[in-house]
Design an enzyme around this catalytic site. Structure first.
Site, PDB file in Angstrom:
ATOM      1  N   GLY A 248       2.198   2.020  -3.431  1.00  9.93           N
ATOM      2  CA  GLY A 248       1.198   2.607  -4.318  1.00  9.93           C
ATOM      3  C   GLY A 248       0.781   4.011  -3.949  1.00  9.93           C
ATOM      4  O   GLY A 248       0.497   4.831  -4.811  1.00  9.93           O
ATOM      5  N   GLU A 249       0.732   4.294  -2.666  1.00  7.18           N
ATOM      6  CA  GLU A 249       0.254   5.599  -2.210  1.00  7.18           C
ATOM      7  C   GLU A 249       1.319   6.683  -2.261  1.00  7.18           C
ATOM      8  O   GLU A 249       1.051   7.800  -2.680  1.00  7.18           O
ATOM      9  CB  GLU A 249      -0.286   5.490  -0.777  1.00  7.18           C
ATOM     10  CG  GLU A 249      -1.514   4.629  -0.638  1.00  7.18           C
ATOM     11  CD  GLU A 249      -2.762   5.253  -1.230  1.00  7.18           C
ATOM     12  OE1 GLU A 249      -2.785   6.486  -1.446  1.00  7.18           O
ATOM     13  OE2 GLU A 249      -3.714   4.507  -1.498  1.00  7.18           O
ATOM     14  N   SER A 250       2.521   6.361  -1.788  1.00  5.75           N
ATOM     15  CA  SER A 250       3.523   7.425  -1.626  1.00  5.75           C
ATOM     16  C   SER A 250       4.875   7.112  -2.231  1.00  5.75           C
ATOM     17  O   SER A 250       5.774   7.943  -2.165  1.00  5.75           O
ATOM     18  CB  SER A 250       3.723   7.712  -0.131  1.00  5.75           C
ATOM     19  OG  SER A 250       4.292   6.578   0.509  1.00  5.75           O
TER      20      SER A 250
ATOM     21  N   ASN B 143       0.828  -1.198   0.000  1.00  6.85           N
ATOM     22  CA  ASN B 143       0.000   0.000   0.000  1.00  6.85           C
ATOM     23  C   ASN B 143       0.865   1.251   0.000  1.00  6.85           C
ATOM     24  O   ASN B 143       0.594   2.208  -0.736  1.00  6.85           O
ATOM     25  CB  ASN B 143      -0.943  -0.008   1.203  1.00  6.85           C
ATOM     26  CG  ASN B 143      -1.774   1.248   1.270  1.00  6.85           C
ATOM     27  OD1 ASN B 143      -1.410   2.192   1.965  1.00  6.85           O
ATOM     28  ND2 ASN B 143      -2.877   1.268   0.538  1.00  6.85           N
TER      29      ASN B 143
END
Length: 73
Positions: free
Chosen positions: A47-49, A44
């Protein structure tokens, strides 16, 4: 210690990305998170940061956007 920069991401295999992955692992593992759980969390984060804790959502400063490793909004 986390590496951070005002914009952009880190590759998972870069020196900075690897260090940030290790920092997350070293924080979560002693709390009882399993390796598989941590891998899911890091997926995650990727993908996010892109492993950059200073990154704003869409790489644009806006207080109503998500910020940090998980980009919560």
């Amino acid at each position: 210690m986390f590496y951070a920069k005002p914009s952009g991401t880190y590759a998972y295999n870069s020196t900075e990305g690897t260090a940030n992955i290790k920092a997350v692992y070293d924080y979560l593992f002693p709390l009882g998170y399993t390796k598989n759980c941590i891998i899911g969390i890091l997926g995650n984060v990727a993908g996010e940061s892109g492993f950059n804790p200073w990154l704003w959502e869409n790489n644009v400063y806006n207080p109503s956007y998500g910020y940090g490793l998980f980009q919560f909004t």
